[in-house]
Design a protein around this motif. Structure first.
Motif, short mmCIF file in Angstrom:
data_model
loop_
_atom_site.label_atom_id
_atom_site.label_comp_id
_atom_site.label_asym_id
_atom_site.label_seq_id
_atom_site.Cartn_x
_atom_site.Cartn_y
_atom_site.Cartn_z
N ARG A 145 0.81 -1.22 0.00
CA ARG A 145 0.00 0.00 0.00
C ARG A 145 0.85 1.28 0.00
NH1 ARG A 145 -5.47 0.35 2.98
NH2 ARG A 145 -5.75 2.58 3.15
N ALA A 447 -7.15 -7.29 2.94
CA ALA A 447 -7.69 -6.07 3.56
C ALA A 447 -7.34 -6.02 5.05
CB ALA A 447 -9.21 -6.03 3.41
N GLU A 452 -11.40 -1.04 3.20
CA GLU A 452 -10.55 -1.66 2.17
C GLU A 452 -11.24 -2.94 1.67
OE1 GLU A 452 -6.76 -2.84 3.73
OE2 GLU A 452 -5.84 -3.02 1.74
N LYS A 456 -12.72 -3.93 -2.10
CA LYS A 456 -12.22 -5.08 -2.86
C LYS A 456 -13.28 -6.17 -3.06
CE LYS A 456 -7.39 -4.40 -2.00
NZ LYS A 456 -6.21 -4.77 -1.24
#
Ligand code: UTP
Length: 472
Positions: A145, A447, A452, A456
């Motif tokens: 990330r 995640a 997040e 996804k």
């Protein structure tokens, strides 16, 4: 058999501990050398001081004029400006490569009773993934990330160093760069009996225990961790414990609060479940930041007081999650010889005069340890204590069943991940009591945060009629 080094014998004589050599004629050369090495590692002056304080007498509790609750930052949410600012600062530090991780994994894990290092415990009820692997998966996520490399400093002890490193090798370092993982050993302390005598766990081996998670402070300096961090430009360490499956490593909120407030050492805290819960309490004792252990609640009954609304005034329990600056580690290193020590009375197997191992039924030994939270008293700034919700952040595994157990941790994570799935629009089967009816695991590689996951999960679906493992 060569005679015992005369210097070692002299030391033992001076401290009334020559009985540890009583089997020396039966030892082979390697055993003899190992025993001498152990004896040489003992700080006899310190042991004598601790025996005097804890075994011959009982230390009188410290008295404080005022014990106040530590000021606590409420759980961070992006909608709040201070939290947004902290998040941004934390993310920035991650992008700049200023953050490293310290995992303490040197404990003996006696209550869990698992063969092997605690981190090798297969915690995932569906995936069978181990605690170490879960932590590694989180690191993968953060590194991806923020495009950073998080050096992972792992504290082990003499008793689990080899097994831990082997486990990492056998698992190919869980796909992480081996050069970003540095194992370092903490110190060991000898156990003593009721007469203050060192104990033998085998004819050629002293009974010793790791010197507590506080041992990470000297351990990091003495073993080159701080130097390695300096060389990498890392000045901020995210500290966590191996048995907390749910921990958010390198949490941007937490990093940000720490950095924006000039933190040397910051803490997360959680609300205690009830006044007498077995958990340390963060507070200010005559203005100094302390964590008071639950075993001392009766000494400081003000920690049990309720406010006018019937809520516990001192609610800030200790989940053992910190951010520590490397500069602070260097600074408190010099205080280590004045660190408070703690003592536990435990059952420790020993050899009798015939050399046979005896497993005692009652506590027979005193173990001495230091605790990392005791360094909080040395911070040179206002406390930074960020409240967290336990679910999804703190599920320590001390035993198989009961509180702080494998079973409780799995239930908690089932609830947590079920909420993520529901937030993403999925229907999770639940029992009449509202508990998820299936086991659920969502890989932290996929995640780390609900938002997040929701992002996804868009357009994906999973069968909900059986246990579910969603991989990264
Ligand atoms: P605990 O105090 O819960 O001890 O450690 P433990 O070893 O896990 O379990 P018991 O008490 O023997 O049942 C909390 C964390 O601190 C680490 C542990 O590995 C765990 O991550 N720790 C503890 C160390 O690294 N070194 C120590 O000397 C003690």
């Amino acid at each position: 058999m060569p005679p015992v080094d005369s210097a070692v014998r002299e030391i033992l004589e001076a401290h009334g501990q020559t009985h540890v050599l009583r089997f020396q004629d039966d030892l082979n050369e390697d055993e003899r050398r190992a025993l001498l090495g152990q004896i040489e590692s003992v700080d006899f002056e310190l042991v004598e001081r601790l025996v005097e304080t804890w075994v011959r007498r009982q230390p009188s509790p410290e008295r404080f004029e005022r014990i106040e609750p530590v000021p606590v930052i409420p759980p961070a949410e992006l909608g709040r400006p201070d939290a947004r600012e902290a998040w941004d600062a934390g993310e920035e530090a991650l992008r700049q490569g200023r953050v490293g991780l310290v995992l303490v994994a040197g404990g003996q894990g006696t209550r869990l009773g698992f063969e092997g290092p605690k981190g090798a415990y297969p915690i995932g009820p569906v995936s069978n993934r181990t605690l170490f692997e879960y932590h590694a998966d989180k690191i993968h996520n953060v590194q991806r990330r923020y495009g950073c490399r998080l050096p992972w400093y792992i504290m082990v002890s003499e008793s689990n160093d080899e097994a831990t490193q082997r486990f990492f090798r056998e698992n190919d370092y869980f796909g992480l760069e081996p050069r970003d993982i540095l194992f370092f050993r903490q110190g060991m302390m000898p156990c003593v009996d009721a007469d203050g005598k060192l104990m033998l766990e085998a004819p050629g081996r002293l009974a010793m225990n790791p010197n507590g998670h506080g041992g990470c402070i000297p351990g990091m300096v003495d073993n080159g961790v701080v130097r390695d961090a300096d060389e990498r430009g890392v000045d901020t360490l995210s500290y966590f414990q191996v048995d907390n499956w749910a921990v958010k490593v390198a949490d941007p909120f937490f990093l940000g609060y720490h950095l924006l407030r000039g933190g040397e050492m910051s803490s997360k805290v959680h609300r205690k479940n009830h006044p007498r819960e077995s958990v340390g309490v963060h507070c200010l004792c005559d203005g100094e930041y302390r964590v008071i252990e639950y075993t001392e609640l009766d000494i400081y009954p003000q920690l049990l007081e309720l406010d006018d609304d019937g809520r516990l005034k001192h609610f800030a329990g200790n989940p053992a999650i910190h951010i520590i600056s490397t500069g602070f580690v260097k600074r408190v290193y010099d205080h280590f010889d004045r660190f408070p020590w703690h003592c536990a009375h435990k059952k420790v197997p020993y050899v009798d005069d015939e050399g046979k191992t005896v497993s005692p039924e009652q506590p027979n030994a005193y173990k001495f340890e230091t605790f990392v939270f005791d360094v909080l008293r040395y911070i040179g700034h206002e406390p930074v204590a960020l409240e967290i919700h336990r679910q999804g952040e703190y599920t320590p595994i001390k035993q198989y069943e009961g509180s702080n157990s494998v079973v409780a941790a799995r239930e908690s994570m089932n609830r947590h991940w079920a909420e993520w799935l529901e937030a993403a629009g999925h229907r999770v089967p639940r029992t009449d009591g509202g508990v998820p009816a299936i086991n659920i695991e969502i890989s932290p590689r996929l995640a780390l945060w609900k938002e997040e996951f929701v992002g996804k999960a868009a357009g994906r679906s999973w069968p909900m009629d059986r246990d579910l493992w969603i991989e990264g």
